[in-house]
Design a protein around this motif. Structure first.
Motif, PDB file in Angstrom:
ATOM      1  N   THR A  99       0.838  -1.203   0.000  1.00 38.48           N
ATOM      2  CA  THR A  99       0.000   0.000   0.000  1.00 38.48           C
ATOM      3  C   THR A  99       0.872   1.252   0.000  1.00 38.48           C
ATOM      4  O   THR A  99       2.043   1.210   0.356  1.00 38.48           O
ATOM      5  CB  THR A  99      -0.904   0.039   1.240  1.00 38.48           C
ATOM      6  N   TYR A 100       0.262   2.362  -0.376  1.00 41.27           N
ATOM      7  CA  TYR A 100       0.908   3.690  -0.339  1.00 41.27           C
ATOM      8  C   TYR A 100       2.256   3.689  -1.051  1.00 41.27           C
ATOM      9  O   TYR A 100       3.253   4.170  -0.522  1.00 41.27           O
ATOM     10  CB  TYR A 100       1.065   4.162   1.110  1.00 41.27           C
ATOM     11  N   ARG A 154       7.466   2.398  -0.249  1.00 38.13           N
ATOM     12  CA  ARG A 154       6.128   2.708   0.239  1.00 38.13           C
ATOM     13  C   ARG A 154       6.214   3.634   1.439  1.00 38.13           C
ATOM     14  O   ARG A 154       7.150   3.611   2.230  1.00 38.13           O
ATOM     15  CB  ARG A 154       5.335   1.447   0.562  1.00 38.13           C
ATOM     16  N   ARG A 155       5.209   4.469   1.536  1.00 35.85           N
ATOM     17  CA  ARG A 155       5.138   5.478   2.574  1.00 35.85           C
ATOM     18  C   ARG A 155       4.704   4.805   3.871  1.00 35.85           C
ATOM     19  O   ARG A 155       3.724   4.071   3.891  1.00 35.85           O
ATOM     20  CB  ARG A 155       4.081   6.477   2.102  1.00 35.85           C
ATOM     21  N   SER A 156       5.423   5.036   4.942  1.00 33.95           N
ATOM     22  CA  SER A 156       4.874   4.639   6.231  1.00 33.95           C
ATOM     23  C   SER A 156       4.729   5.918   7.032  1.00 33.95           C
ATOM     24  O   SER A 156       5.078   6.990   6.553  1.00 33.95           O
ATOM     25  CB  SER A 156       5.775   3.628   6.931  1.00 33.95           C
ATOM     26  N   GLU A 157       4.217   5.824   8.235  1.00 33.44           N
ATOM     27  CA  GLU A 157       3.898   7.042   8.977  1.00 33.44           C
ATOM     28  C   GLU A 157       5.135   7.925   9.181  1.00 33.44           C
ATOM     29  O   GLU A 157       5.087   9.125   8.984  1.00 33.44           O
ATOM     30  CB  GLU A 157       3.277   6.649  10.322  1.00 33.44           C
ATOM     31  N   GLN A 176       9.560   2.894   3.481  1.00 34.43           N
ATOM     32  CA  GLN A 176      10.042   1.517   3.517  1.00 34.43           C
ATOM     33  C   GLN A 176      10.400   1.083   2.103  1.00 34.43           C
ATOM     34  O   GLN A 176       9.612   1.297   1.182  1.00 34.43           O
ATOM     35  CB  GLN A 176       8.933   0.578   3.994  1.00 34.43           C
ATOM     36  N   GLU A 206      -0.412   1.338  17.897  1.00 28.38           N
ATOM     37  CA  GLU A 206       0.457   1.330  16.722  1.00 28.38           C
ATOM     38  C   GLU A 206       1.873   1.744  17.093  1.00 28.38           C
ATOM     39  O   GLU A 206       2.114   2.838  17.569  1.00 28.38           O
ATOM     40  CB  GLU A 206      -0.129   2.287  15.683  1.00 28.38           C
ATOM     41  N   GLU A 238       5.784   1.995  15.730  1.00 28.16           N
ATOM     42  CA  GLU A 238       6.705   1.904  14.606  1.00 28.16           C
ATOM     43  C   GLU A 238       8.095   2.182  15.142  1.00 28.16           C
ATOM     44  O   GLU A 238       8.341   3.244  15.693  1.00 28.16           O
ATOM     45  CB  GLU A 238       6.343   2.908  13.501  1.00 28.16           C
ATOM     46  N   TYR A 272       7.022  -3.030  10.292  1.00 33.27           N
ATOM     47  CA  TYR A 272       5.660  -3.363   9.890  1.00 33.27           C
ATOM     48  C   TYR A 272       5.656  -4.074   8.552  1.00 33.27           C
ATOM     49  O   TYR A 272       6.233  -3.588   7.578  1.00 33.27           O
ATOM     50  CB  TYR A 272       4.774  -2.116   9.782  1.00 33.27           C
ATOM     51  N   THR A 297      -4.052   5.624  10.098  1.00 32.27           N
ATOM     52  CA  THR A 297      -2.735   6.007   9.599  1.00 32.27           C
ATOM     53  C   THR A 297      -2.421   5.108   8.410  1.00 32.27           C
ATOM     54  O   THR A 297      -3.214   4.220   8.089  1.00 32.27           O
ATOM     55  CB  THR A 297      -1.680   5.756  10.681  1.00 32.27           C
ATOM     56  N   LEU A 344      -0.258   2.794   8.333  1.00 30.28           N
ATOM     57  CA  LEU A 344      -0.151   1.444   8.893  1.00 30.28           C
ATOM     58  C   LEU A 344      -1.529   0.906   9.269  1.00 30.28           C
ATOM     59  O   LEU A 344      -1.906  -0.210   8.911  1.00 30.28           O
ATOM     60  CB  LEU A 344       0.766   1.482  10.122  1.00 30.28           C
TER      61      LEU A 344
END
Ligand SMILES: Cc1cc2nc3c(=O)[nH]c(=O)nc-3n(C[C@H](O)[C@H](O)[C@H](O)COP(=O)(O)OP(=O)(O)OC[C@H]3O[C@@H](n4cnc5c(N)ncnc54)[C@H](O)[C@@H]3O)c2cc1C
Ligand SMILES: Cc1cc2nc3c(=O)[nH]c(=O)nc-3n(C[C@H](O)[C@H](O)[C@H](O)COP(=O)(O)OP(=O)(O)OC[C@H]3O[C@@H](n4cnc5c(N)ncnc54)[C@H](O)[C@@H]3O)c2cc1C
Ligand SMILES: Nc1ncnc2c1ncn2[C@@H]1O[C@H](COP(=O)(O)O)[C@@H](O)[C@H]1O
Lengths: 432, 280, 364
Positions: B145-146, B164-167, B171, C34, C36, C100, C126, C128
């Motif tokens: 995703t993303y 990919r975008r993580s918060e 990644q 969550e 990370e 993740y 989010t 994630l």
């Protein structure tokens, strides 16, 4: 792989749609190109539809066209700063089976028309801008679009690309528009419930009212304002000559704001929510500004040919009619196996001349000059008329005879008696 | 390589308005567009096609009018399209939607095995970002995703590497094909269709698949029946509590600035103290 | 959600929930915490605050779910979760979960749900949370409501009433999950308030094992590139935000906003046209397709106040709007309105702030 068609129509407004529809209905292989996302996307504004021109193309249009209200009453108002004087004509005869005029919203209407064009068999491609006409040996043989591999060929190209046709200019078919010959109009749509519109305008069902407005709101510039009732909204707009806007430095939107805040207009639109704002040019040069209408492999129709009757605010009917006549010209030549040369396309001009389009334009051919030469039509007269009415209607102990004299004097003071008579005479001649 | 792109036709929400009188949504005249995020997915698929060669099939589930979105996709350069349409799909939530789409993709795979499924990050009407993950789970595709960029694709090894975008960062992930990618909006801009593709878009036949054609036997998994969620109420947000207190009319800029700080300090003394705002 | 391409969804009316007895056995409210790289996303605490309220109405326990690569990290997060109102914490610590990845996280979560059967499962919306929630809901074949702004319990049937914006925020809709459990929902960061943490509260930690080993997992994380601190605006959690819109005219004019922000110790944000034009980085967009914020003070300069922007900032405590159009919609909901040229007001406001902020503030 090059594509070749019997005819290419540039533009999907009333003129282009009328042309493409007529051509396709006759079984010709037609391509219509439109710049906008869909036909009419940019045309949210309300407008008046004149039945006759459309009836000749789609006789049963009333069955499914998105019509707002049929017009049963026409008012004409002359506004001063805080007052207006007006006349109106209303007739139940306009409630006939097949009314003569309707208010419409262009977006849904154009979409409807375009669907008819497709259904008739034309290939309609949107979001595609024609960037120039392809010419070979002085003959138009097709168009170039802004897309990759964008050249397309046809036996004839009908230009229906609207006011200020860049294509015609680029091809040298006509020159720059004279700012004295174009008006800039701004419009807004205000939403109100059906019931409120009905009660404010004293109408029932789908009856509608049109108000034509002149006077102080144009700051003395040559122009008029208008108000149309739609089913659930009111279209309000004002337009003046571009040359006058340039001279006065007044912003078009300022005029519209002032109009909305005029005491005569406030109660009509009060509580409505403004939804759309649009600005558009209108060619108002009339008969004398009409360019060449056809040439080797091309014809031009509608606004791009300047076919607008500014006096009666008619445009779409002239557009539809010219589009239809251009198409019929092609159909008749094809039927006879003749090519679309300049000589053969002459019948288009002849057909236009024989129709109301050119006849009406000719009738008003002097008008633009008269208006330019007599700015007081738009400044002095409204004030005088309103003052006269005010004086006559104010009961203040003064006798009526003296009042009449005051009124007469105020007219003479501002404008010599000769001037007044001259104006009237010229107006009469111009519109005769 | 066979890439399937899922797109949805949505009302252009920038142009949606609540009717001032009836307080209902005004959809009339609101143009239907391809969900903007899905354009990024189409473009990415076309770029892969340009680079590696691929067949790009664009799939949508929707009412018959959604055909327009598919014609646009052809104009951009899609090879094939499928419109999944059947009254039985009506009222689907994301679970039922992803089931139906997954079934259709499975069917498409019978013609030519699907290596990659692409979707937008989310739709602008449903706005759930759930359909992509749902399809991936049902087809056992690797879910990415993303995604902002496909950095490597090794067809012979069946491997793909993406960012990919993580918060809190990006990644870089390597996984196997077949995979499902949901694309971020800003990753690319959709190309301008060529004239020949515009003609193709007008002329190509758009196949319509109903439930049977998509190979869906169990009607309880689609449409309203297959949807665990139901919308029980729709309402307009409470109207704004009150209009702003207007400050500093007729004052010059400095005057306005001081006036607003004055009312701020007097109306909200605690906050003013917190930030150390004092009267001069 | 229901068909929204063809017509606005028709409310189905309130349905009586005749829950399958198997499903009626599902009990408890769960919040996914969550984490990370050892950092707990604050949305998790916001959700625990909301989850506590739901659990109290239902008279059930509130549990925190913590997945991570390291036992210590998981336990530390659990302790914090107790402070924010959780009664118990389920933890799965395994090196496989350090980064993740969808596959092991989905597995861990679905296993937990199948085993302990909660009635409600909340996650942050989010990147994630959405990735995980969609996969878990599909695996469990249950309903999931995205991006909720309000959660409540239907007194008639213990069902979750999840309210969310639709059509860009012009409407709200309430969604129910009928005969399926758990009822899942995601909530955007900053929509719910962070509850007051109570120190010294404890709860029970239940440790579970991941039923997977690294070899089972196909996706490999080759690299993790954390955002530069510069870029990663702490926007969502800032106390003061100075935001600019298209009315700022040009990219250079944003210096005025940065200047004011420096004096106030504030973050800078903007409307969508501004981030699209590249006047601000995309992370600083506020609104429906950007961040939701709820600062104590929001200063909006040259922003019209379109609904898509409004939904992202209207819960700010105080909103000061500067706009040269007296009819701009932002004045319909701002606290204070200034009609004027932002390019003139902003420097004046910066000067006034600078001279009126007390010394202690300026030093800090
Ligand atoms: C306000 C709102 C909130 C929502 N929130 C959630 C949520 O939180 N969780 C969730 O799971 N889902 C939610 N949904 C549902 C979600 O938006 C959709 O399930 C999702 O976007 C899938 O879209 P879709 O294209 O299948 O749906 P649709 O928009 O429904 O598109 C497919 C549609 O084709 C339509 N159609 C119409 N006529 C025909 C025909 N003759 N033949 C075939 N098809 C036809 C059907 O209506 C069918 O639903 C929400 C929906 C709305 C409106
Ligand atoms: C699906 C979707 C998602 C969206 N998501 C978001 C989102 O997340 N965030 C978002 O912000 N938008 C979003 N939008 C866009 C949103 O609809 C608006 O277009 C946008 O918020 C408008 O930004 P603006 O107020 O900066 O610009 P405008 O609407 O152009 O307003 C500029 C304002 O500045 C004023 N102004 C001009 N000059 C000056 C001056 N010198 N001094 C003071 N005032 C001045 C003007 O009067 C005007 O009110 C979204 C739209 C869609 C369709
Ligand atoms: N009805 C649909 N048909 C095809 N693709 C869809 C449909 N609904 C959603 N999608 C895809 O799934 C993505 C996420 O949608 P959503 O979960 O609604 O936010 C979209 O960007 C599309 O790529």
């Amino acid at each position: 792989m090059t594509e070749k068609f019997d005819a290419i129509v540039v533009g999907a407004g009333p003129a282009g749609n009328a042309a493409a529809y007529t051509l396709a209905s006759a079984g010709l292989d037609v391509l219509q190109l439109e710049r906008g996302e869909t036909p009419g996307t940019k045309n949210v504004q309300g407008a008046i539809l004149y039945s006759d021109a459309l009836e000749r193309i789609i006789p049963d249009f009333r069955n499914d066209a998105p019509l707002e209200r049929h017009v049963i009453e026409q008012r004409m108002w002359v506004l001063d700063e805080d007052s207006f004087i007006g006349t109106s004509y209303r007739s139940d005869a306009f409630n006939s089976e097949s009314p003569n005029r309707y208010t419409i919203l262009r977006a849904p209407f154009d979409k409807w028309f375009s669907e008819k064009v497709r259904a008739a068999g034309a290939l309609v491609i949107c979001e595609t801008t024609v960037t120039e006409l392809l010419q070979e040996n002085g003959r138009v043989v097709g168009v170039r679009t802004d897309r990759e591999d964008g050249d397309i060929y046809a036996d004839v190209v009908i230009l229906a690309d609207g006011v200020n046709s860049l294509l015609a200019k680029k091809a040298g078919f006509h020159g720059e528009l004279d700012p004295k010959n174009v008006a800039l109009a701004v419009k807004e749509i205000h939403f109100l419930s059906e019931e409120i519109i009905q009660s404010r305008f004293n109408i029932k069902g789908n009856e509608g009212v049109v108000i034509e407005i002149a006077g102080a709101v144009t700051h003395g510039m040559v122009g008029t304002a208008f108000l149309y009732t739609n089913r659930e909204s009111i279209t309000l707009g004002i337009g003046c000559l571009l040359s006058d806007f340039k001279k006065s430095g007044v912003a078009p939107y300022t005029l519209l704001e002032e109009l909305k805040n005029h005491p005569a207009i406030i109660p009509l639109i009060e509580g409505g929510e403004m939804k759309e704002y649009a600005a558009h040019l209108i060619p108002e040069g009339g008969y004398k500004a009409v360019p060449r209408l056809y040439g080797e492999g091309w014809m031009i129709a509608g606004d791009s040919a300047g076919l607008v009757n500014a006096v009666h605010r008619e445009g779409s009917n002239l557009a539809m009619t010219s589009g239809r006549l251009a198409a019929e010209t092609v159909i008749s030549l094809k039927g006879k196996g003749l090519p679309c040369t300049q000589a053969n396309l002459g019948i288009y001009k002849a057909a236009l001349d024989g129709s109301f389009v050119m006849k009406d334009l000719k009738k008003y051919r002097q008008l633009p000059e008269i208006l330019h030469g007599n700015p007081h039509f738009f400044s002095v007269y409204p004030q005088l008329l309103n003052r006269a009415a005010h004086t006559m209607l104010t009961v203040d102990g003064e006798d009526k005879h003296s009042k009449e004299k005051t009124v007469r004097n105020s007219f003479v003071e501002h404008r010599s008696l000769f001037g007044l008579v001259g104006d009237a005479f010229r107006m009469w001649r111009a519109t005769r | 390589m066979h890439i399937v792109v899922c797109i949805k036709q949505v009302p252009d929400s920038a142009q949606i308005r609540v009717h001032p009188v009836t307080n209902t949504i005004m959809r009339q005249g609101v143009p239907a567009i391809i969900n903007p995020f899905d354009l990024a997915a189409i473009e990415e698929a076309l770029q892969l096609k340009d680079r590696y060669g691929a067949r790009v099939t664009v799939l949508t589930m929707g009412p018959p009018q959604a055909e327009a979105a598919l014609r646009k996709a052809i104009a951009y350069g899609a090879d094939d399209v499928v419109l999944l349409t059947d009254r039985a799909f009506a009222g689907a939530d994301t679970l039922a939607t992803s089931f139906a789409l997954a079934q259709a993709i499975r069917k498409l795979g019978e013609e030519e095995a699907v290596d990659l499924v692409m979707t937008g990050k989310q739709t602008i009407d449903g706005d759930t970002a759930q359909v992509g993950p749902g399809i991936a789970k049902r087809l056992d595709l690797q879910l990415l995703t993303y995604v902002s960029e496909i950095t490597d694709l090794d067809l012979s090894a069946g491997k793909i590497t993406v960012q990919r975008r993580s918060e809190g960062g990006v990644q870089v992930i390597k996984t196997r094909l077949p995979a499902l990618i949901t694309m971020l909006e800003s990753s690319n801009t959709i190309r301008f269709a060529s004239m020949p593709n515009m003609f193709r878009a007008e002329r190509q036949v758009v196949p319509q698949w109903n439930r049977d054609r998509a190979g869906i036997e169990d009607a309880s998994k689609i449409g309203l029946k297959g949807s665990p969620t139901v919308v029980s109420k729709i309402f307009t947000p409470r109207p704004s509590s009150q209009r702003a207190k207007m400050v500093g009319a007729d004052l010059d800029a400095t005057g306005v600035a001081n006036a607003v700080l004055d009312v701020l300090s007097s109306d909200h003394p605690r906050f003013a103290r917190e930030i150390g705002l004092v009267t001069p | 959600m229901t068909d929204n391409s063809a017509a606005a969804p028709k409310p189905k009316g309130k349905k009586r929930l005749e829950l399958d007895p198997k499903l009626a056995a599902y009990r408890g409210v769960w919040v996914f915490v969550e984490m990370e790289r050892g950092q707990v996303h604050p949305v998790s605490w916001e959700l625990l605050g909301e989850g506590r309220k739901l659990a109290d109405v239902l008279e059930v326990e509130l549990a925190a779910l913590i997945l991570g690569g390291d036992v210590g990290e998981c336990d530390a997060a659990a302790d914090q979760a107790f402070g924010y109102g959780a009664n118990l914490a389920y933890t799965v610590a395994d090196p496989v979960l350090a980064d993740y990845r969808n596959q092991p996280y989905t597995r861990a979560l679905t296993d937990l749900v199948n085993r302990y059967q909660p009635e409600i499962l909340l996650l942050g919306a989010t990147t994630l949370g959405r990735d995980l929630a969609g996969s878990v809901a599909t695996t469990l074949l249950t309903g999931l409501t995205a991006d909720c702004t309000e959660l409540a319990i239907d007194p008639d049937n213990r069902g979750l009433l999840a309210t969310r914006p639709t059509f860009g925020g012009s409407l709200l809709c309430t969604i129910q999950t009928l005969n399926y459990r758990p009822q899942m929902a995601t909530v955007r960061p900053r929509v719910m308030a962070v509850p007051e943490a109570v120190s010294g509260r404890t709860g029970q930690i239940i440790q579970e094992k991941l039923q997977m080993v690294e070899e089972d997992i196909i996706a490999k994380v080759l690299e993790y590139i954390p955002d530069q601190n510069q870029e990663k605006a702490q926007l969502a959690y800032a106390d003061i935000i100075v935001a600019g819109g298209r009315g700022m005219g040009r990219a250079e004019n944003f210096q005025l906003l940065w200047g004011l922000a420096r004096v106030l110790g504030a973050e800078v944000g903007g409307s969508r046209p501004v981030t699209h034009a590249g006047w601000l980085p995309a992370e600083r967009q506020i609104g429906q397709s950007g961040k939701t914020v709820r600062p104590k003070l929001y200063i909006a300069a040259g922003i019209s106040g379109a609904i898509q922007h409004r939904v992202g900032m209207e819960s700010s405590d105080i909103i000061i709007a500067i706009n040269n159009d007296p009819n701009a919609p932002i004045f319909d909901f701002a606290t204070y309105g200034i009609v004027g040229d932002a390019l003139q007001i902003l420097p004046a406001l910066t000067d006034a702030m600078r001279s009126r902020l007390s010394v202690s503030r300026r030093a800090g």
